[in-house]
Enzyme design. Sequence first.
Site, PDB file in Angstrom:
ATOM      1  N   GLY A  46      33.219  53.685  35.211  1.00  0.00           N
ATOM      2  CA  GLY A  46      34.602  53.704  35.649  1.00  0.00           C
ATOM      3  C   GLY A  46      35.378  52.586  34.997  1.00  0.00           C
ATOM      4  O   GLY A  46      34.810  51.601  34.516  1.00  0.00           O
ATOM      5  N   GLN A  51      42.057  46.429  34.057  1.00  0.00           N
ATOM      6  CA  GLN A  51      40.939  45.794  33.374  1.00  0.00           C
ATOM      7  C   GLN A  51      41.171  45.739  31.872  1.00  0.00           C
ATOM      8  O   GLN A  51      40.567  44.928  31.179  1.00  0.00           O
ATOM      9  CB  GLN A  51      39.630  46.542  33.651  1.00  0.00           C
ATOM     10  CG  GLN A  51      39.093  46.356  35.040  1.00  0.00           C
ATOM     11  CD  GLN A  51      37.834  47.167  35.212  1.00  0.00           C
ATOM     12  OE1 GLN A  51      37.890  48.359  35.491  1.00  0.00           O
ATOM     13  NE2 GLN A  51      36.698  46.517  35.029  1.00  0.00           N
ATOM     14  N   CYS A  91      30.265  45.263  37.374  1.00  0.00           N
ATOM     15  CA  CYS A  91      31.624  45.471  36.902  1.00  0.00           C
ATOM     16  C   CYS A  91      31.760  45.006  35.459  1.00  0.00           C
ATOM     17  O   CYS A  91      31.229  43.950  35.096  1.00  0.00           O
ATOM     18  CB  CYS A  91      32.592  44.697  37.801  1.00  0.00           C
ATOM     19  SG  CYS A  91      34.323  44.860  37.369  1.00  0.00           S
ATOM     20  N   LEU A  92      32.501  45.770  34.676  1.00  0.00           N
ATOM     21  CA  LEU A  92      32.751  45.387  33.287  1.00  0.00           C
ATOM     22  C   LEU A  92      33.503  44.067  33.191  1.00  0.00           C
ATOM     23  O   LEU A  92      33.347  43.332  32.215  1.00  0.00           O
ATOM     24  CB  LEU A  92      33.558  46.481  32.574  1.00  0.00           C
ATOM     25  CG  LEU A  92      32.877  47.840  32.444  1.00  0.00           C
ATOM     26  CD1 LEU A  92      33.871  48.879  31.933  1.00  0.00           C
ATOM     27  CD2 LEU A  92      31.668  47.751  31.536  1.00  0.00           C
ATOM     28  N   HIS A 133      35.737  51.342  43.949  1.00  0.00           N
ATOM     29  CA  HIS A 133      35.632  50.126  43.139  1.00  0.00           C
ATOM     30  C   HIS A 133      36.855  50.007  42.218  1.00  0.00           C
ATOM     31  O   HIS A 133      37.482  48.941  42.145  1.00  0.00           O
ATOM     32  CB  HIS A 133      34.342  50.187  42.317  1.00  0.00           C
ATOM     33  CG  HIS A 133      34.151  49.052  41.373  1.00  0.00           C
ATOM     34  ND1 HIS A 133      33.255  48.036  41.605  1.00  0.00           N
ATOM     35  CD2 HIS A 133      34.744  48.761  40.183  1.00  0.00           C
ATOM     36  CE1 HIS A 133      33.295  47.178  40.598  1.00  0.00           C
ATOM     37  NE2 HIS A 133      34.197  47.599  39.716  1.00  0.00           N
ATOM     38  N   GLU A 134      37.198  51.093  41.539  1.00  0.00           N
ATOM     39  CA  GLU A 134      38.330  51.056  40.608  1.00  0.00           C
ATOM     40  C   GLU A 134      39.662  50.933  41.346  1.00  0.00           C
ATOM     41  O   GLU A 134      40.575  50.250  40.870  1.00  0.00           O
ATOM     42  CB  GLU A 134      38.319  52.288  39.698  1.00  0.00           C
ATOM     43  CG  GLU A 134      37.066  52.450  38.861  1.00  0.00           C
ATOM     44  CD  GLU A 134      36.657  51.230  38.055  1.00  0.00           C
ATOM     45  OE1 GLU A 134      37.523  50.395  37.696  1.00  0.00           O
ATOM     46  OE2 GLU A 134      35.448  51.079  37.776  1.00  0.00           O
ATOM     47  N   HIS A 137      40.503  47.375  41.973  1.00  0.00           N
ATOM     48  CA  HIS A 137      41.104  46.683  40.821  1.00  0.00           C
ATOM     49  C   HIS A 137      42.622  46.830  40.799  1.00  0.00           C
ATOM     50  O   HIS A 137      43.335  45.915  40.383  1.00  0.00           O
ATOM     51  CB  HIS A 137      40.531  47.215  39.505  1.00  0.00           C
ATOM     52  CG  HIS A 137      39.222  46.634  39.121  1.00  0.00           C
ATOM     53  ND1 HIS A 137      39.056  45.301  38.812  1.00  0.00           N
ATOM     54  CD2 HIS A 137      38.003  47.205  38.980  1.00  0.00           C
ATOM     55  CE1 HIS A 137      37.796  45.078  38.497  1.00  0.00           C
ATOM     56  NE2 HIS A 137      37.131  46.217  38.596  1.00  0.00           N
TER      57      HIS A 137
END
Length: 169
Positions: A46, A51, A91-92, A133-134, A137
Site C-alpha cells: 500500500g 508518503q 511501513c515504507l 494503515h494508509e 497517513h
Amino acid sequence: MAVLDIIEIPDERLREQSERVAEFDDALKEQTRDLFDTLRATKGIGLSAPQAGIFKRIILVHVPDDDFGERLYINPEILSKSKSRYVQESCLSVPGIEGNVVRCTRLKVRAQDINGEVKEFDVDGLHAVCVQHELDHLDGVLFTDRLSWFKKLRLKMASGPNAGLSRAA
C-alpha cells in the site's frame, strides 16, 4: 510516469493532514500513475499520496493474491468496520521497524474513483488492514503511534531521541 521518492521518518511532512481531492483532471491521472509506479517499485502492499510528497487524500492498495486486485481510493472513508485483532505492520516511511497494532479485518469503504464517481467496497483480511494503515497517513498518523507504550519506549531508546517515531513516545 515516474517513480517518486518515499518520505521517511523523521521528516515532519509525514504528520501533515492531506487535502480532499476536488479536481478529477489529467493532472490527477498523472499523479495516480506515478503513485502506482512508485508502489510497484517497492515491496509494499500500500501507498498513500503523502508518503510520496503529494498531500491529497489518495491511497493505493495491492495485496498480491487477494481478490481485490490493485485498488485506488480517492477521498476514502470507512463506513463500518468489524473483527478487530492484532496484526503485524511495517511501513515504507518507517523502514526497518515492525510492530503489532490493533486493526479491523472487515471494512465497508466509500471512495471516489479516478473519474470522481463514488463507490462502496466491502474489503477484508490484509486488504482491510492496509486500507486503515494508509488512511492513517492521510491524517498524519504513523503505525508506530498505535504501538504499545512499551514498544514505543524500546524503539525510541534504540533509535535515539530524534527518530520521529511517535508524538507520544
